[in-house]
Design a protein around this motif. Sequence first.
Motif, PDB file in Angstrom:
ATOM      1  N   ALA A   1       3.391  12.801  -1.782  1.00  0.00           N
ATOM      2  CA  ALA A   1       4.010  12.812  -0.460  1.00  0.00           C
ATOM      3  C   ALA A   1       3.006  13.019   0.659  1.00  0.00           C
ATOM      4  O   ALA A   1       3.100  12.395   1.714  1.00  0.00           O
ATOM      5  CB  ALA A   1       5.072  13.909  -0.396  1.00  0.00           C
ATOM      6  N   LEU A   2       2.027  13.884   0.466  1.00  0.00           N
ATOM      7  CA  LEU A   2       1.097  14.212   1.547  1.00  0.00           C
ATOM      8  C   LEU A   2       0.315  12.968   1.964  1.00  0.00           C
ATOM      9  O   LEU A   2       0.233  12.619   3.141  1.00  0.00           O
ATOM     10  CB  LEU A   2       0.143  15.313   1.094  1.00  0.00           C
ATOM     11  CG  LEU A   2      -0.906  15.694   2.138  1.00  0.00           C
ATOM     12  CD1 LEU A   2      -0.259  16.300   3.374  1.00  0.00           C
ATOM     13  CD2 LEU A   2      -1.949  16.633   1.567  1.00  0.00           C
ATOM     14  N   VAL A   3      -0.253  12.284   0.960  1.00  0.00           N
ATOM     15  CA  VAL A   3      -1.015  11.081   1.267  1.00  0.00           C
ATOM     16  C   VAL A   3      -0.105  10.048   1.908  1.00  0.00           C
ATOM     17  O   VAL A   3      -0.494   9.360   2.854  1.00  0.00           O
ATOM     18  CB  VAL A   3      -1.668  10.530  -0.012  1.00  0.00           C
ATOM     19  CG1 VAL A   3      -2.439   9.264   0.293  1.00  0.00           C
ATOM     20  CG2 VAL A   3      -2.585  11.574  -0.617  1.00  0.00           C
ATOM     21  N   PHE A   4       1.126   9.975   1.427  1.00  0.00           N
ATOM     22  CA  PHE A   4       2.088   9.028   1.988  1.00  0.00           C
ATOM     23  C   PHE A   4       2.328   9.331   3.460  1.00  0.00           C
ATOM     24  O   PHE A   4       2.316   8.432   4.304  1.00  0.00           O
ATOM     25  CB  PHE A   4       3.395   9.087   1.193  1.00  0.00           C
ATOM     26  CG  PHE A   4       4.398   8.076   1.652  1.00  0.00           C
ATOM     27  CD1 PHE A   4       4.310   6.762   1.209  1.00  0.00           C
ATOM     28  CD2 PHE A   4       5.422   8.414   2.519  1.00  0.00           C
ATOM     29  CE1 PHE A   4       5.230   5.819   1.627  1.00  0.00           C
ATOM     30  CE2 PHE A   4       6.338   7.482   2.944  1.00  0.00           C
ATOM     31  CZ  PHE A   4       6.250   6.176   2.492  1.00  0.00           C
TER      32      PHE A   4
ATOM     33  N   ILE B   1       0.842  -1.201   0.000  1.00  0.00           N
ATOM     34  CA  ILE B   1       0.000   0.000   0.000  1.00  0.00           C
ATOM     35  C   ILE B   1       0.871   1.243   0.000  1.00  0.00           C
ATOM     36  O   ILE B   1       0.640   2.188  -0.762  1.00  0.00           O
ATOM     37  CB  ILE B   1      -0.952  -0.017   1.217  1.00  0.00           C
ATOM     38  CG1 ILE B   1      -1.983  -1.124   1.044  1.00  0.00           C
ATOM     39  CG2 ILE B   1      -1.635   1.328   1.381  1.00  0.00           C
ATOM     40  CD1 ILE B   1      -2.916  -1.281   2.203  1.00  0.00           C
ATOM     41  N   LEU B   2       1.907   1.235   0.864  1.00  0.00           N
ATOM     42  CA  LEU B   2       2.801   2.395   0.899  1.00  0.00           C
ATOM     43  C   LEU B   2       3.446   2.613  -0.461  1.00  0.00           C
ATOM     44  O   LEU B   2       3.535   3.741  -0.950  1.00  0.00           O
ATOM     45  CB  LEU B   2       3.882   2.180   1.972  1.00  0.00           C
ATOM     46  CG  LEU B   2       3.384   2.217   3.419  1.00  0.00           C
ATOM     47  CD1 LEU B   2       4.526   1.897   4.372  1.00  0.00           C
ATOM     48  CD2 LEU B   2       2.788   3.565   3.739  1.00  0.00           C
ATOM     49  N   HIS B   3       3.850   1.519  -1.069  1.00  0.00           N
ATOM     50  CA  HIS B   3       4.459   1.599  -2.396  1.00  0.00           C
ATOM     51  C   HIS B   3       3.492   2.213  -3.399  1.00  0.00           C
ATOM     52  O   HIS B   3       3.853   3.108  -4.174  1.00  0.00           O
ATOM     53  CB  HIS B   3       4.873   0.182  -2.831  1.00  0.00           C
ATOM     54  CG  HIS B   3       5.553   0.135  -4.148  1.00  0.00           C
ATOM     55  ND1 HIS B   3       6.815   0.653  -4.354  1.00  0.00           N
ATOM     56  CD2 HIS B   3       5.142  -0.359  -5.336  1.00  0.00           C
ATOM     57  CE1 HIS B   3       7.160   0.481  -5.607  1.00  0.00           C
ATOM     58  NE2 HIS B   3       6.157  -0.132  -6.235  1.00  0.00           N
ATOM     59  N   ALA B   4       2.254   1.744  -3.365  1.00  0.00           N
ATOM     60  CA  ALA B   4       1.256   2.238  -4.307  1.00  0.00           C
ATOM     61  C   ALA B   4       1.005   3.719  -4.088  1.00  0.00           C
ATOM     62  O   ALA B   4       0.939   4.509  -5.039  1.00  0.00           O
ATOM     63  CB  ALA B   4      -0.045   1.445  -4.131  1.00  0.00           C
ATOM     64  N   VAL B   5       0.886   4.120  -2.808  1.00  0.00           N
ATOM     65  CA  VAL B   5       0.594   5.513  -2.507  1.00  0.00           C
ATOM     66  C   VAL B   5       1.760   6.396  -2.921  1.00  0.00           C
ATOM     67  O   VAL B   5       1.578   7.455  -3.518  1.00  0.00           O
ATOM     68  CB  VAL B   5       0.293   5.666  -1.003  1.00  0.00           C
ATOM     69  CG1 VAL B   5       0.260   7.125  -0.618  1.00  0.00           C
ATOM     70  CG2 VAL B   5      -1.028   5.001  -0.664  1.00  0.00           C
ATOM     71  N   GLU B   6       2.958   5.934  -2.620  1.00  0.00           N
ATOM     72  CA  GLU B   6       4.142   6.711  -2.975  1.00  0.00           C
ATOM     73  C   GLU B   6       4.205   6.928  -4.481  1.00  0.00           C
ATOM     74  O   GLU B   6       4.501   8.008  -4.960  1.00  0.00           O
ATOM     75  CB  GLU B   6       5.385   5.970  -2.488  1.00  0.00           C
ATOM     76  CG  GLU B   6       6.646   6.773  -2.665  1.00  0.00           C
ATOM     77  CD  GLU B   6       7.878   5.877  -2.613  1.00  0.00           C
ATOM     78  OE1 GLU B   6       7.720   4.660  -2.898  1.00  0.00           O
ATOM     79  OE2 GLU B   6       8.955   6.373  -2.292  1.00  0.00           O
ATOM     80  N   GLY B   7       3.876   5.849  -5.219  1.00  0.00           N
ATOM     81  CA  GLY B   7       3.973   5.945  -6.667  1.00  0.00           C
ATOM     82  C   GLY B   7       2.878   6.764  -7.309  1.00  0.00           C
ATOM     83  O   GLY B   7       3.087   7.380  -8.348  1.00  0.00           O
ATOM     84  N   HIS B   8       1.665   6.768  -6.733  1.00  0.00           N
ATOM     85  CA  HIS B   8       0.527   7.350  -7.445  1.00  0.00           C
ATOM     86  C   HIS B   8      -0.122   8.531  -6.775  1.00  0.00           C
ATOM     87  O   HIS B   8      -0.902   9.238  -7.403  1.00  0.00           O
ATOM     88  CB  HIS B   8      -0.552   6.283  -7.663  1.00  0.00           C
ATOM     89  CG  HIS B   8      -0.103   5.165  -8.554  1.00  0.00           C
ATOM     90  ND1 HIS B   8       0.542   4.059  -8.080  1.00  0.00           N
ATOM     91  CD2 HIS B   8      -0.215   5.017  -9.889  1.00  0.00           C
ATOM     92  CE1 HIS B   8       0.823   3.247  -9.083  1.00  0.00           C
ATOM     93  NE2 HIS B   8       0.377   3.812 -10.196  1.00  0.00           N
ATOM     94  N   ARG B   9       0.141   8.744  -5.470  1.00  0.00           N
ATOM     95  CA  ARG B   9      -0.630   9.790  -4.804  1.00  0.00           C
ATOM     96  C   ARG B   9       0.233  10.874  -4.165  1.00  0.00           C
ATOM     97  O   ARG B   9      -0.299  11.828  -3.620  1.00  0.00           O
ATOM     98  CB  ARG B   9      -1.524   9.172  -3.726  1.00  0.00           C
ATOM     99  CG  ARG B   9      -2.765   8.522  -4.271  1.00  0.00           C
ATOM    100  CD  ARG B   9      -3.761   9.553  -4.772  1.00  0.00           C
ATOM    101  NE  ARG B   9      -4.894   8.923  -5.399  1.00  0.00           N
ATOM    102  CZ  ARG B   9      -5.435   9.333  -6.546  1.00  0.00           C
ATOM    103  NH1 ARG B   9      -4.919  10.350  -7.193  1.00  0.00           N
ATOM    104  NH2 ARG B   9      -6.470   8.725  -7.051  1.00  0.00           N
TER     105      ARG B   9
END
Lengths: 167, 629, 102
Positions: B411-414, B401-409
């Motif tokens: 820094a803030l969401v991360f 999930i962290l990987h997905a968020v980092e890639g697509h959403r």
Amino acid sequence: MITEVLWWIVAAGVVGASAGVVLSRSVVHAAIFLILSLAGVGAIYLFLTVEFIALVQFLIYGGAVTVLILLALMLTRMGASGRPEPLTGAQAPFGALVAAALMATLIGVAVATAWPGDLGGSPTAISIERIGAALFQNYGAPFIIMAALLLVAFVGAIVIARQEDGD
Amino acid sequence: MAEHAWILAAVPAIAFLALAALGRRLPRQGDFLAVLAAASGFGLFFAVLASFLGRGEGAWPVLNAIEWTAIGDFRLNMGIAVDQITIVMLAVVTTVAFMVNVFSVGYMKGEPRYWWYFAVLQLFVASMLLLVLADNLLLLYVAWELVGLSSFLLIGHYWERRSAVEAAKKAFITTRVGDVGLLIGIILLWKATGTFNILDIIHAVEAGEVGGTGLFVSVMFIFLGAMGKSAQLPFHVWLPDAMEGPTPVSALIHAATMVVAGVYLVARLLPVFEAAGDALLVVTAVGLITALFSGVVAFAQTDIKKVLAYSTVSQLGFMFVALGAGVVSAGMFHLFTHAFFKALLFLGAGSVILGAHHRQEVGQLGGLWRRMPVTAAAFLVGSLALAGLFPLAGFWSKDEILHAVEGHRGALVFALISLASIMTAFYTTRLFILTFLGKPRDAEAGHARETGASMTGPLVFLAVLSVFAGFVVYGGVGEALGFPGGFGEFVYLHHPETFHIDWGLAGVSTALFVIGVFGAGWLYRGGRLDRAAALTAWQPKLYEMTRRKFYFDDLYQFLIDRVVLGFSYVVSWFDRFAVNDTGVDGSATLTGYAGFLLKHLQTGRVPNYALAIAAGVAALILVALAAGG
Amino acid sequence: MVPLENYLVLSAILFALGVYGVLSRRNAVLVLMSVELMLNAVSLNFVAFAAHLDPDRATGIVFAVFVIAVAAAEVGLALAIVIRLFRNRSSANVDEAATLRW
């Protein structure tokens, strides 16, 4: 020729006897008129050359049904004390009017309609074999149901008319 | 076999009918039937899996449908579709259902309506499997409502308790709000594409036949249904209350299967969501807010099951965040692993509750480590998996999930999802310490006894899964099991993704775990509450706000009391005076009065009626003659 | 050579007399007799039609048999009811059974 004369005489007798049934002032006379009328209709059946139905008419209507009616009359006679009541109700004139209207329409329809297949000639004789075949082959199931109905009706009649305790 | 996967749903359905009809009269009230059905479902799943994998790579989903009805040109087909997502769901549902059925044999022993409990449990399993197998949205909706019904029945299993009745009602009505949205969404999609079939809808959307604001609106309605079922903010209020049901039910329905139906729905329709403008952004936002919110609320809950409930809400938020990032494999992977360790935690909580004689407030527990070693060990494994310890199952899925968020959403969401991660580790540690470490704070907890084999067995099995289930993310493990590769190469939207561990990310993840665990460990050191009490005394208002779940329930209560009941009062007044007194009673009174007037026409004498009938017949004949010529 | 119409007219007259009797007679047994007249009119119609129009199938004859059988059943039941009525009210007059009113 002679047949026609006889027919008219019997027909007049039937009408007269029927009128007697509905007009007579005595219940016993009415019952006797009814026997006459039913027998007359039986005679009419003979003109139509269906002797079987005539026979049934004489036996069941002329015999059994009238005996039943006479018995009922006997059982429901008022005591001798009361004076004879009028047998006809107050609405008789209206009944006559309605009956006359019905007769007029029925006669009108009967005369005015061109009946399909009517050759205008004398009736064809229907043999008793044919009637038997029709009754037991084509109409076998209704015939059996009819038999059951008669049985049920008579059991019902017994139950209804039975003298119960306290009656 | 895969095209006959409907048998999976048929088996528990038959078990339900048999139990509902005969359960009371069977020996042991028929619990063996339930276990048998669940076990055969578990076995049949592997047959389906083998058949599905045997078709080779890149094959189309397995479809099997019959024509249900034809209205004009419109043909409605009902059937099943088995694809990778369905396979994952089938694995979760059959495994957890099996474990929960076995666990329930021990847990529900001697409880009222034992047979009915197992009957409804089978009904739930059947509906849930139908839900994941359905190839069209209409059938899915039917199953969707059926799982809602079984959930309602099971939450309200102890209907002698008023709180259970209230909770069941609340769950039913709250999810119903979302369900109406789902129905509207389904109808809108049908209107736009002319079909209920999920694959056809996806094809239509990918071909660009539908789109724009209309698609966005219908997708949002569908997401409303998903939010309701998966207890996302602001529909989350029903899930913690649903803990009134028997604990195995909480494990099966309110942790592992039914609540992830929303996640499943979004994953299933992800191509549609992608095409619908900013729909995925909404999904991320809702998931993120829910994950943070319920993480905070979980700090202050004192009921062991409520902590787990808020944790579930939070983890569902994680899944939505992953789906919102457009990475179906991350969301489904977390669903997969979470089902095992959360079911484990709930069953562990059930074991604790039974062992400690129905004490479930953490303030009354404590020190159970010595008295219930198997349960404690299993619970520890589940907690660590949930908190994300390397290399347990939760670590891998959270990493994805962290990987997905980092890639697509970005820094803030991360950053925010990392915060939620810390919270997860924190409240999990707090729960474990307060329950199992320190000294018993209640006499009953002090006399706790380890539970029987039918309960510890499933705990151990799920604990093993919680340790190892995460490894399927590796291609090698997947291939060894007969899959085309790792999880990301099995479940994907556009391109299969081979997993490579990102050591930086893993380090971050481990750091988050350490922060959370040690924070809680320091605060509740030695299983004592005094430090925490001092903390709450320092900020009593904030604590109170958290404990009261940020007043969501109070807000809803207020709205219902003032707005809904006020409106209902007006409607009821209208009904009573305008409709009932004037319309219904009025017409009845009018009829009665007319009858009172007209009755004087009657003589009661039979000959009069006969005359009227005869005159009527004569008149009708005359009219017919006049009309017919 | 008696044409079909003669029978039909005779039947109509019988029927109308029966209707008049049903409507005007007070004694229940007399009402029943009038009903018998009407039934006879119907039978007569059936037989006349059968003999003149449909001699091959004889359907009308069968119907006449059925009418006679039903009439027998009806008379049996109706007379039982009349006797019952007489026992309860000491009268067989239909216009005195006025309890159908409110």
